[in-house]
Design an enzyme around this catalytic site. Structure first.
Site, mmCIF file in Angstrom:
data_model
loop_
_atom_site.group_PDB
_atom_site.id
_atom_site.type_symbol
_atom_site.label_atom_id
_atom_site.label_comp_id
_atom_site.label_asym_id
_atom_site.label_seq_id
_atom_site.Cartn_x
_atom_site.Cartn_y
_atom_site.Cartn_z
ATOM 1 N N GLU A 3 5.492 40.107 -8.536
ATOM 2 C CA GLU A 3 4.099 39.954 -8.978
ATOM 3 C C GLU A 3 3.465 41.324 -9.200
ATOM 4 O OE1 GLU A 3 1.170 37.126 -6.954
ATOM 5 O OE2 GLU A 3 0.471 39.104 -6.263
ATOM 6 N N ASP A 14 -0.379 38.507 -12.392
ATOM 7 C CA ASP A 14 -1.350 37.822 -11.538
ATOM 8 C C ASP A 14 -2.782 38.077 -11.998
ATOM 9 O OD1 ASP A 14 -2.203 36.308 -9.274
ATOM 10 O OD2 ASP A 14 -2.675 38.176 -8.243
ATOM 11 N N ARG A 33 0.817 -1.209 0.000
ATOM 12 C CA ARG A 33 0.000 0.000 0.000
ATOM 13 C C ARG A 33 0.854 1.262 0.000
ATOM 14 N NH1 ARG A 33 -2.996 1.614 -2.747
ATOM 15 N NH2 ARG A 33 -3.910 -0.469 -2.610
ATOM 16 N N LYS A 39 5.061 39.231 -3.626
ATOM 17 C CA LYS A 39 3.649 39.131 -3.951
ATOM 18 C C LYS A 39 2.910 40.342 -3.393
ATOM 19 C CE LYS A 39 1.838 34.954 -3.877
ATOM 20 N NZ LYS A 39 1.751 34.627 -5.321
ATOM 21 N N LYS A 67 1.842 24.866 -3.974
ATOM 22 C CA LYS A 67 0.592 24.200 -3.570
ATOM 23 C C LYS A 67 0.775 22.688 -3.680
ATOM 24 C CE LYS A 67 -2.196 28.147 -5.028
ATOM 25 N NZ LYS A 67 -3.231 28.663 -5.944
#
Length: 291
Positions: free
Chosen positions: A204, A225, A108, A174, A142
């Site tokens: 960004e 963005d 597994r 950002k 992510k």
């Protein structure tokens, strides 16, 4: 970032085995005859890119440490296809032969990792094919907690390109950084002044005005963005007319259905979080027979 991230794999595989095997497979201890031997093969149940062959060796090595009675050190593991191979349904990927208990205890954990990594590699392959040769498809942060190094390896196996590994290996200003630093240009100037040579500096922007303020600066990339493809085309024209040296990256809500439009709009890069956070596992199955 080159090559298989062995130490990262050992850390996360150990955790996976600890939660799954614990002190040993109770069913195997009670049901299997002592010394029982088996052969097993792993078969693709769907088409896709295979990724994860080193996982078998890692799983068996750690299983032997966690459960010495399993006999995992006696299992012979044979890989039949290279990482990055496009599998057809029914194709045999690898074989195991040895103590049945070890094969079943490893099953597994091995399949969970290989199915997931193959899914990530398959997603990268499909997205890069859609984007074409003029636009490189980037992953993002992510990622599955604890599996980032493995997932970014799978992205490369599938033909995609890695963005930064974490917060430490590139500057990426950002919206919130710019807000705290007094604006996009102010943040960019401070970063360029203080950064170590060779470190990527990516800024960004939210609109063409912010892009215009950065045109003279020696940045690595400017991240557009949530721009539309039409706005991206305007940004490309603006950058080129100013002879700015940085590349352009599109980001924000890009899907497999819209990726080609962004690539045609003129960006050199497109970052797609779905490569990792929404990758569908490739269906693999382990089939056992007596040795």
């Amino acid at each position: 970032m080159d090559g298989f991230p062995l130490e990262a794999a050992r850390r996360i595989v150990r955790l996976a085995l600890e939660e799954d095997v614990g002190s040993g497979d109770l069913t195997c201890r009670l049901v299997l005859p002592a010394g029982h031997q088996s052969r097993a093969q792993v078969v693709a149940k769907a088409r896709g890119v295979f990724c994860g062959s080193p996982i078998g060796t890692v799983v068996l090595s750690l299983l032997q440490e966690l459960d010495p009675e399993s006999g995992a050190d006696q299992v012979r593991y044979e890989v039949l296809v290279s990482d990055g191979t496009f599998l057809e349904e029914g194709q045999v990927v690898c074989r195991f032969e040895g103590p049945t208990r070890a094969i079943l205890e490893a099953e597994r954990t091995f399949l969970n990792f290989c199915q997931h990594l193959s899914g990530v590699a398959s997603s990268a392959r499909v997205h890069q094919e859609v984007a074409g040769s003029s636009c490189r498809v980037l992953d993002t942060r992510k990622t599955t907690p604890g599996q980032r190094a493995l997932e970014k390896w799978a992205i490369r196996i599938g033909g995609g390109t890695n963005h930064r590994l974490g917060l430490w290996d590139a500057v990426l200003v950002k919206e919130n950084h710019a807000q705290a630093a007094g604006g996009v240009r102010a943040a960019a100037l401070v970063a360029l002044e203080k950064v170590e040579p060779g470190t990527p500096v990516i800024i960004e922007v939210r609109d063409l005005d912010e892009l215009t303020s950065l045109l003279p600066l020696p940045l690595t990339r400017v991240l557009l963005d949530n721009f539309t493809p039409g706005e991206v085309a305007q940004a490309r024209a603006l950058r080129d007319s100013a002879n700015a040296t940085f590349a352009l990256e599109a980001s924000g809500g890009i899907t497999l259905h819209t990726l080609a439009d962004f690539a045609r709009s003129g960006v050199e890069y497109a970052s797609v979080g779905a490569l990792t956070h929404s990758a569908r596992p490739l269906d693999l199955s382990l089939l056992l027979e007596d040795a």
